[in-house]
Enzyme design. Sequence first.
Site, PDB file in Angstrom:
ATOM      1  N   SER A 174      44.941 -23.544 -63.055  1.00  0.00           N
ATOM      2  CA  SER A 174      43.717 -23.057 -62.409  1.00  0.00           C
ATOM      3  C   SER A 174      43.388 -23.867 -61.162  1.00  0.00           C
ATOM      4  O   SER A 174      43.611 -25.067 -61.124  1.00  0.00           O
ATOM      5  CB  SER A 174      42.529 -23.102 -63.368  1.00  0.00           C
ATOM      6  OG  SER A 174      41.372 -22.662 -62.661  1.00  0.00           O
TER       7      SER A 174
ATOM      8  N   LYS B  48      43.758 -21.291 -71.094  1.00  0.00           N
ATOM      9  CA  LYS B  48      43.524 -20.770 -69.725  1.00  0.00           C
ATOM     10  C   LYS B  48      42.723 -19.471 -69.784  1.00  0.00           C
ATOM     11  O   LYS B  48      41.849 -19.222 -68.954  1.00  0.00           O
ATOM     12  CB  LYS B  48      44.851 -20.552 -68.986  1.00  0.00           C
ATOM     13  CG  LYS B  48      44.680 -19.903 -67.600  1.00  0.00           C
ATOM     14  CD  LYS B  48      44.003 -20.830 -66.603  1.00  0.00           C
ATOM     15  CE  LYS B  48      43.364 -20.195 -65.399  1.00  0.00           C
ATOM     16  NZ  LYS B  48      44.057 -19.280 -64.581  1.00  0.00           N
TER      17      LYS B  48
ATOM     18  N   HIS C 187      39.192 -20.384 -70.335  1.00  0.00           N
ATOM     19  CA  HIS C 187      38.699 -20.907 -69.053  1.00  0.00           C
ATOM     20  C   HIS C 187      38.241 -19.736 -68.176  1.00  0.00           C
ATOM     21  O   HIS C 187      37.158 -19.760 -67.582  1.00  0.00           O
ATOM     22  CB  HIS C 187      39.819 -21.706 -68.358  1.00  0.00           C
ATOM     23  CG  HIS C 187      39.596 -21.988 -66.908  1.00  0.00           C
ATOM     24  ND1 HIS C 187      39.725 -21.013 -65.921  1.00  0.00           N
ATOM     25  CD2 HIS C 187      39.232 -23.111 -66.252  1.00  0.00           C
ATOM     26  CE1 HIS C 187      39.448 -21.543 -64.743  1.00  0.00           C
ATOM     27  NE2 HIS C 187      39.155 -22.814 -64.916  1.00  0.00           N
ATOM     28  N   ASN C 188      39.062 -18.703 -68.109  1.00  0.00           N
ATOM     29  CA  ASN C 188      38.719 -17.561 -67.260  1.00  0.00           C
ATOM     30  C   ASN C 188      37.538 -16.771 -67.817  1.00  0.00           C
ATOM     31  O   ASN C 188      36.731 -16.243 -67.050  1.00  0.00           O
ATOM     32  CB  ASN C 188      39.934 -16.645 -67.079  1.00  0.00           C
ATOM     33  CG  ASN C 188      40.911 -17.202 -66.050  1.00  0.00           C
ATOM     34  OD1 ASN C 188      40.934 -18.402 -65.800  1.00  0.00           O
ATOM     35  ND2 ASN C 188      41.727 -16.354 -65.470  1.00  0.00           N
TER      36      ASN C 188
ATOM     37  N   GLU D  98      34.698 -18.572 -66.715  1.00  0.00           N
ATOM     38  CA  GLU D  98      34.594 -18.304 -65.262  1.00  0.00           C
ATOM     39  C   GLU D  98      33.873 -16.962 -65.005  1.00  0.00           C
ATOM     40  O   GLU D  98      32.976 -16.875 -64.174  1.00  0.00           O
ATOM     41  CB  GLU D  98      36.018 -18.290 -64.706  1.00  0.00           C
ATOM     42  CG  GLU D  98      36.211 -17.890 -63.269  1.00  0.00           C
ATOM     43  CD  GLU D  98      37.719 -17.855 -62.921  1.00  0.00           C
ATOM     44  OE1 GLU D  98      38.400 -18.881 -63.075  1.00  0.00           O
ATOM     45  OE2 GLU D  98      38.212 -16.782 -62.513  1.00  0.00           O
TER      46      GLU D  98
HETATM   47  N1  LIG Z   1      45.712 -16.242 -57.232  1.00  0.00           N
HETATM   48  C1  LIG Z   1      45.055 -17.051 -58.064  1.00  0.00           C
HETATM   49  O1  LIG Z   1      43.955 -17.573 -57.770  1.00  0.00           O
HETATM   50  C2  LIG Z   1      45.634 -17.384 -59.398  1.00  0.00           C
HETATM   51  C3  LIG Z   1      46.654 -16.635 -59.950  1.00  0.00           C
HETATM   52  N2  LIG Z   1      47.158 -16.980 -61.173  1.00  0.00           N
HETATM   53  C4  LIG Z   1      48.245 -16.224 -61.777  1.00  0.00           C
HETATM   54  O2  LIG Z   1      49.460 -16.639 -61.169  1.00  0.00           O
HETATM   55  C5  LIG Z   1      50.394 -15.547 -61.167  1.00  0.00           C
HETATM   56  C6  LIG Z   1      50.844 -15.279 -59.737  1.00  0.00           C
HETATM   57  O3  LIG Z   1      49.697 -14.941 -58.980  1.00  0.00           O
HETATM   58  P1  LIG Z   1      49.677 -14.981 -57.380  1.00  0.00           P
HETATM   59  O4  LIG Z   1      50.521 -16.075 -56.886  1.00  0.00           O
HETATM   60  O5  LIG Z   1      48.235 -14.937 -57.018  1.00  0.00           O
HETATM   61  O6  LIG Z   1      50.340 -13.586 -57.070  1.00  0.00           O
HETATM   62  P2  LIG Z   1      51.096 -13.089 -55.734  1.00  0.00           P
HETATM   63  O7  LIG Z   1      50.989 -11.613 -55.759  1.00  0.00           O
HETATM   64  O8  LIG Z   1      50.610 -13.823 -54.552  1.00  0.00           O
HETATM   65  O9  LIG Z   1      52.614 -13.501 -55.989  1.00  0.00           O
HETATM   66  C7  LIG Z   1      53.359 -12.941 -57.024  1.00  0.00           C
HETATM   67  C8  LIG Z   1      54.815 -13.265 -56.811  1.00  0.00           C
HETATM   68  O10 LIG Z   1      55.517 -12.720 -57.906  1.00  0.00           O
HETATM   69  C9  LIG Z   1      56.665 -12.037 -57.395  1.00  0.00           C
HETATM   70  N3  LIG Z   1      57.030 -10.948 -58.294  1.00  0.00           N
HETATM   71  C10 LIG Z   1      56.282  -9.902 -58.665  1.00  0.00           C
HETATM   72  N4  LIG Z   1      56.955  -9.121 -59.520  1.00  0.00           N
HETATM   73  C11 LIG Z   1      58.164  -9.684 -59.688  1.00  0.00           C
HETATM   74  C12 LIG Z   1      59.303  -9.344 -60.440  1.00  0.00           C
HETATM   75  N5  LIG Z   1      59.324  -8.269 -61.236  1.00  0.00           N
HETATM   76  N6  LIG Z   1      60.399 -10.140 -60.341  1.00  0.00           N
HETATM   77  C13 LIG Z   1      60.384 -11.227 -59.548  1.00  0.00           C
HETATM   78  N7  LIG Z   1      59.322 -11.616 -58.818  1.00  0.00           N
HETATM   79  C14 LIG Z   1      58.220 -10.846 -58.893  1.00  0.00           C
HETATM   80  C15 LIG Z   1      56.245 -11.526 -56.060  1.00  0.00           C
HETATM   81  O11 LIG Z   1      57.419 -11.332 -55.335  1.00  0.00           O
HETATM   82  P3  LIG Z   1      57.560 -10.194 -54.227  1.00  0.00           P
HETATM   83  O12 LIG Z   1      57.011 -10.783 -53.002  1.00  0.00           O
HETATM   84  O13 LIG Z   1      59.034  -9.970 -54.140  1.00  0.00           O
HETATM   85  O14 LIG Z   1      56.818  -9.000 -54.726  1.00  0.00           O
HETATM   86  C16 LIG Z   1      55.391 -12.660 -55.536  1.00  0.00           C
HETATM   87  O15 LIG Z   1      56.145 -13.633 -54.875  1.00  0.00           O
HETATM   88  C17 LIG Z   1      49.663 -14.374 -61.817  1.00  0.00           C
HETATM   89  O16 LIG Z   1      49.944 -14.357 -63.196  1.00  0.00           O
HETATM   90  C18 LIG Z   1      48.203 -14.721 -61.592  1.00  0.00           C
HETATM   91  O17 LIG Z   1      47.350 -14.100 -62.508  1.00  0.00           O
HETATM   92  C19 LIG Z   1      46.703 -18.077 -61.862  1.00  0.00           C
HETATM   93  C20 LIG Z   1      45.713 -18.848 -61.357  1.00  0.00           C
HETATM   94  C21 LIG Z   1      45.066 -18.558 -60.111  1.00  0.00           C
HETATM   95  O1  LIG Z   2      43.030 -17.367 -62.953  1.00  0.00           O
HETATM   96  C1  LIG Z   2      42.383 -17.244 -61.949  1.00  0.00           C
HETATM   97  C2  LIG Z   2      41.282 -18.176 -61.643  1.00  0.00           C
HETATM   98  O2  LIG Z   2      41.087 -19.094 -62.658  1.00  0.00           O
HETATM   99  C3  LIG Z   2      42.697 -16.084 -61.054  1.00  0.00           C
HETATM  100  O3  LIG Z   2      42.087 -16.160 -59.797  1.00  0.00           O
HETATM  101  C4  LIG Z   2      42.385 -14.781 -61.746  1.00  0.00           C
HETATM  102  O4  LIG Z   2      42.954 -13.723 -61.007  1.00  0.00           O
HETATM  103  C5  LIG Z   2      40.894 -14.548 -61.890  1.00  0.00           C
HETATM  104  O5  LIG Z   2      40.672 -13.469 -62.751  1.00  0.00           O
HETATM  105  P1  LIG Z   2      40.244 -12.010 -62.211  1.00  0.00           P
HETATM  106  O6  LIG Z   2      41.263 -11.659 -61.128  1.00  0.00           O
HETATM  107  O7  LIG Z   2      40.332 -11.134 -63.411  1.00  0.00           O
HETATM  108  O8  LIG Z   2      38.863 -12.150 -61.634  1.00  0.00           O
END
Ligand SMILES: NC(=O)C1=CN([C@@H]2O[C@H](COP(=O)(O)OP(=O)(O)OC[C@H]3O[C@@H](n4cnc5c(N)ncnc54)[C@H](OP(=O)(O)O)[C@@H]3O)[C@@H](O)[C@H]2O)C=CC1
Ligand SMILES: O=C(CO)[C@H](O)[C@H](O)COP(=O)(O)O
Length: 475
Positions: A134, A188, A191-192, A195
């Site tokens: 997070s 986690k 936590h969400n 949130e």
């Molecule tokens: N953004 C946030 O604040 C937070 C996000 N998360 C979690 O982290 C994870 C990633 O989120 P985030 O970085 O924001 O997402 P993004 O959309 O920014 O990135 C996702 C990545 O995953 C790749 N991807 C998607 N599908 C596939 C697949 N089938 N095979 C291989 N690669 C794949 C994408 O590649 P491509 O470019 O090729 O599509 C891209 O690089 C999620 O589970 C999200 O919920 C957790 C905490 C905070």
């Molecule tokens: O894990 C997170 C923050 O802690 C991500 O930002 C998550 O995507 C937030 O949840 P939602 O998109 O459902 O608002």
Amino acid sequence: MNEEKTGSRFELGMIGLGVMGRNLLLNMADHNFPVAGYDRDVAKVQAFLKEGANHDVSGSNDLGTFIALLKKPRAVMMLVPAGSAVDSVINELLSFLEPGDLIIDAGNSDYKDTDIREKSLYAKGVWFMGMGVSGGEKGARYGPSIMPGGRPEAYGRVKPILEAASAKVNGEPCVTHIGPGSSGHFVKMVHNGIEYALMQLISESYDLMKRGLGLGNRELEQVYKDWNKEGLTGYLMEITGEIFGRKDSETQKDLIDEIKGAAAQKGTGMWTSESAMELSVPTPTIDVAVAMRNLSVLHSERSIAKSNLSRPAIPYAGEKAEFVSKLKSAMIASMLLVYSQGMALLSVASFHQGYGLDLEAIARIWRGGCIIRATILEDIRSVYRRSPSLPNLLLDPAFAKIVADHQEQLRLVSIEAIKMGIPVPALLSTLSYLDAYRSEWLPSNLIQAQRDFFGSHTYERIDRKGVFHTDWDES
Ligand SMILES: NC(=O)C1=CN([C@@H]2O[C@H](COP(=O)(O)OP(=O)(O)OC[C@H]3O[C@@H](n4cnc5c(N)ncnc54)[C@H](OP(=O)(O)O)[C@@H]3O)[C@@H](O)[C@H]2O)C=CC1
Ligand SMILES: O=C(CO)[C@H](O)[C@H](O)COP(=O)(O)O
């Protein structure tokens, strides 16, 4: 690829160089760990290599080439969307990995999926960890809170890199081994859930001050900045103050007023509520926060209902500053009650799911890096240091006193909100949670009588042990 950037010597490989993956990997590289990245999209790999040019990093958009870069036994982390993408990455990886290699799913996966994946991979000799991260984009880059679950031996292999990359509070890393199996993803998820509830409460305070008191964005910016300085210090409060100060670069209007009031969601809040229901733990503020996201997207229905259900508002007649001060107190009480609900869920899950959670350690790693970080987590940590197996924070006299000191203002603000017709379901459900939790007697005896009346479900009595049934038709 440059010679020195090849060879099977990179300590960790990241799959998915999106917002989280790219930033977390650069963070690890900042701490002098040789790391490699993979993304299907070559532009993302190139962008990562460019940004990490001064570090010992490598990468590829070819999975085989990427795997060949990793030191054995390999540690492969993925940050891809939850669900089928995780399974598809695991399936692709299996043709390259060997027994003893470790896969870490650091995305927001459903903990139930994590349990299934861990068992099936372990049967194949591959280690698997479900890990919560997070802190959003900045947290991933400069220090997130990290919640790794799974076998302790697996955690031991990546502990130095995770400790280095995590946020630090008073020198303590915001990471700990959470427990076995899916515990990291469960924690986690909760936590969400917390949130979601905190965000809903803050949005209700915004509505009360905007529509109720008629405060403008400059005044709101100041209120949230003041609240963040004292009494309500935390990341969500901090960013809220900043949001009200932001102009839209295109229109030069306040950006907040240009954003549609329809909140999206990816599932973790709903899963928290579902889990709480499954484990019979009351988390009404989290439940209502999910419901309000669902209601927020019903814009066209709400615009019809607006004319069908109009009613005159009873405007607030008192001093605005006095209301803002009461609202601050109401927010303190309700936010503490949200943490109480979330921690109570963790306490029950710890027992039912055999996670053996250390609630003090969880409060400790949530003090920095994560979205729900707030100074109150230091107090929460102290509660669990005193009483590690406390079922609810409200049973701790010192914690309960803070809530009790603010509860009247929560009540007064709720009354004003009802009179004004401003929706504050999170405030109201939190207040009712408090009133129900502190009430030794509840009217559930009537529900038991009704269940026995229509369905012979039986009931317990207060004067005798056992189960009883009454023939209610008998006069
Ligand atoms: N953004 C946030 O604040 C937070 C996000 N998360 C979690 O982290 C994870 C990633 O989120 P985030 O970085 O924001 O997402 P993004 O959309 O920014 O990135 C996702 C990545 O995953 C790749 N991807 C998607 N599908 C596939 C697949 N089938 N095979 C291989 N690669 C794949 C994408 O590649 P491509 O470019 O090729 O599509 C891209 O690089 C999620 O589970 C999200 O919920 C957790 C905490 C905070
Ligand atoms: O894990 C997170 C923050 O802690 C991500 O930002 C998550 O995507 C937030 O949840 P939602 O998109 O459902 O608002």
